[in-house]
Design a protein around this motif. Sequence first.
Motif: not given
Length: 265
Positions: A179-180, A184-186, A222-227, A233-239
């Motif tokens: 998650s961290s 961080s990426w987001a 995008d691949d990280v979000v799709a997993t 955290e993935n939704r935050q990255l997607q946003r």
Amino acid sequence: MVVAIVGIALVGLTLRDVFHTLFHPGGHGGLASLICRAAWVVCIHLGQRARLLAGPSGVLLTVIAWLLLLIAGFALILVPLLPEGASYGSGSPQGSPFVDALYLSAVSASTLGLGDVVIQDPSWRWLAPFEGLLGFGVITAAITWLTQIYPALSRRRSLSLDVWTTLEDYGASPPVQPSSVVRSWATRLAAVSVDFVQNTETFWFRENDPRLSLGPALHRLDDVVATNPDIEENRQLQRSLKVLREIMRSQYGPHAASHLAGNRE
């Protein structure tokens, strides 16, 4: 008098472009954008390696254009005053009014102050120091501009390299990330989005090393979000990815994101 009015307008438009490019958060001057786009078009026709020069050459040509327009504008203001309204030093030949005005304007803008041609009318003597102040200000502001561009590029490159080193071995099916790391990426993507708004010219800078390129990094994220798109955290990255692409489309056109991304690596 009409010539002087044209000169005043030219100086005003130049200063407006400088202001919107360097001092207006989220704004960008039309001339800077036009030159950077033109530099990109020229460079892509010169080959792959020439594309690496598009961003730096666009910035350099923009600064040169500002200075030349400033000099030309003040020269047009000075033309009606020459040669009758000027004093020529000994050994300084008198040329045509426009050539002398252009020379005097260039000397003033560069703050050299040679003194071989001096305006005699007290009402107009302030033009030389005023132009010198503006010329020095534009040069100083341009240096500040460069100091803002390269930290923005550094943030973009460090994010891309971090994504590459973390996900390179997994292809299109990366494992669930801590998650961290995803947060961080987001957060860093948000910083890159702000950089594209405040330093629009950074879009035209390309990387020779694909590990530093933002395009492939976006694909991997995008691949990280799709997993697992249901993880917060993935939704935050997607946003963050969505906001970045929206900003790129609004700043550079509908195909900007794919244009930057290129082929999937």
